[in-house]
Design an enzyme around this catalytic site. Sequence first.
Site, mmCIF file in Angstrom:
data_model
loop_
_atom_site.group_PDB
_atom_site.id
_atom_site.type_symbol
_atom_site.label_atom_id
_atom_site.label_comp_id
_atom_site.label_asym_id
_atom_site.label_seq_id
_atom_site.Cartn_x
_atom_site.Cartn_y
_atom_site.Cartn_z
ATOM 1 N N VAL A 173 0.455 -1.098 -0.303
ATOM 2 C CA VAL A 173 -0.070 0.093 0.192
ATOM 3 C C VAL A 173 1.342 1.165 0.417
ATOM 4 O O VAL A 173 -0.003 2.210 -0.442
ATOM 5 C CB VAL A 173 -0.906 0.066 0.924
ATOM 6 C CG1 VAL A 173 -1.769 1.358 0.833
ATOM 7 C CG2 VAL A 173 -1.434 -1.665 1.646
ATOM 8 N N ASP A 174 1.772 1.231 0.376
ATOM 9 C CA ASP A 174 2.623 2.364 0.869
ATOM 10 C C ASP A 174 3.114 2.470 -0.277
ATOM 11 O O ASP A 174 3.633 3.952 -0.903
ATOM 12 C CB ASP A 174 4.039 2.444 1.666
ATOM 13 C CG ASP A 174 3.724 2.600 3.123
ATOM 14 O OD1 ASP A 174 2.693 3.354 2.758
ATOM 15 O OD2 ASP A 174 3.989 2.083 3.857
ATOM 16 N N VAL A 175 3.426 1.434 -1.361
ATOM 17 C CA VAL A 175 4.515 1.116 -2.650
ATOM 18 C C VAL A 175 3.404 2.171 -3.601
ATOM 19 O O VAL A 175 3.512 3.148 -4.364
ATOM 20 C CB VAL A 175 4.767 -0.121 -2.945
ATOM 21 C CG1 VAL A 175 5.314 0.187 -4.585
ATOM 22 C CG2 VAL A 175 6.230 -0.175 -2.260
#
Length: 381
Positions: A173-175
């Site tokens: 999700v961060d990426v």
Amino acid sequence: MSMDAFDAGALSGLLVADFSRVLAGPYATMLLADLGAEVVKVERPGAGDDTRAWGPPYAGGEATYFLAVNRNKRSIALDLRDPAGLETARALAARADVLVENFRPGTMDRLGLGHDALRPLNPGLVYCSITGFGSGEGAGLPGYDLIAQAVGGLMSVTGEPGGPGTKAGVALVDVVTGLHAALGVLAALRHRDRTGEGQRVEVSLLSSLLSALTNHASAYAAAGVVPRAMGNRHPSIVPYEVFEAADRPIVIAAGNDRQFRALCEALERPGLAADPRFATNAGRVAARDVLVAELNAALAARTADEWFGLLTAAGVPCGPINDLAGAFSLAERLGLEPAVEVDGVGQVADPIRLGATPPSYRRRPPRLGEDDAWVREILGR
């Protein structure tokens, strides 16, 4: 030192003030840096970005987590609670073309570094805020990838049927949020090219995840269907999952009838393609368990690598399940040049290929505060 001294690239001449840390923001700013932007990373004195301490593993005494997303940047250590440090930060923001931050909503405003405070100083500034759950009702929720995977539905569709929710093996999700942030910044810069006006860009972990869930999210939004975990199976395509070869698993992804017929021919089981139960994808989905048992029986005759060669030659998408050593080895054999070395630090190559202005690898990830003098020079301080 003038801006003309900045290295060439598609985004050369742009100065990015990077007030982000951990993963989503630093990943976005590294992508911009790889494309030529000059990124100044603002860090806490003494500690720096949290990921500097996120190890093992380490390489040369530095956490590989930090090294993963901070190349091509310069570092200045500023205490934003100190008036002098805060004034230098404001000077950097006033000079910058882009500012990226992922503090808890409201923090930059309290420091006098919010969008509204900076706009009179720098009307052309593209101001990108990355949050966990937006700046409204979700402002108080902690913006951690694992939390977003849980509450955002990703864990509910990952793992074995009936089992506990399972996170992805990377902070996906961060990426994805970092990619959305970089894209939003580029769109805002294009608008600035036409009008001279900056604008605010906002992305959140939750919204980025819902977008990235694509077919699963569409099933709910368009049809009210709540998908569930299916392990390595696909809800809408068969065969599209993990199978057992003689020595280890192999993935087969026959996405249409032609590929399924080619698979059956290569397995020397043409009768499967002629079977009315398996003639269409809808039929194969309905008879999944029967078909998968037949395919596993046929695949037991050869090793995964043998099937990889035979099925690929037959036009059937497939591949063995590699570890990262195998993945890098495959990319190297395919000429994709997956790794680079930057001043002695091993790095994963930028995946973007541009014919005229390719990504460049100008500097290793910075040591904490090592560019203080350089930054102050360009700011005239």
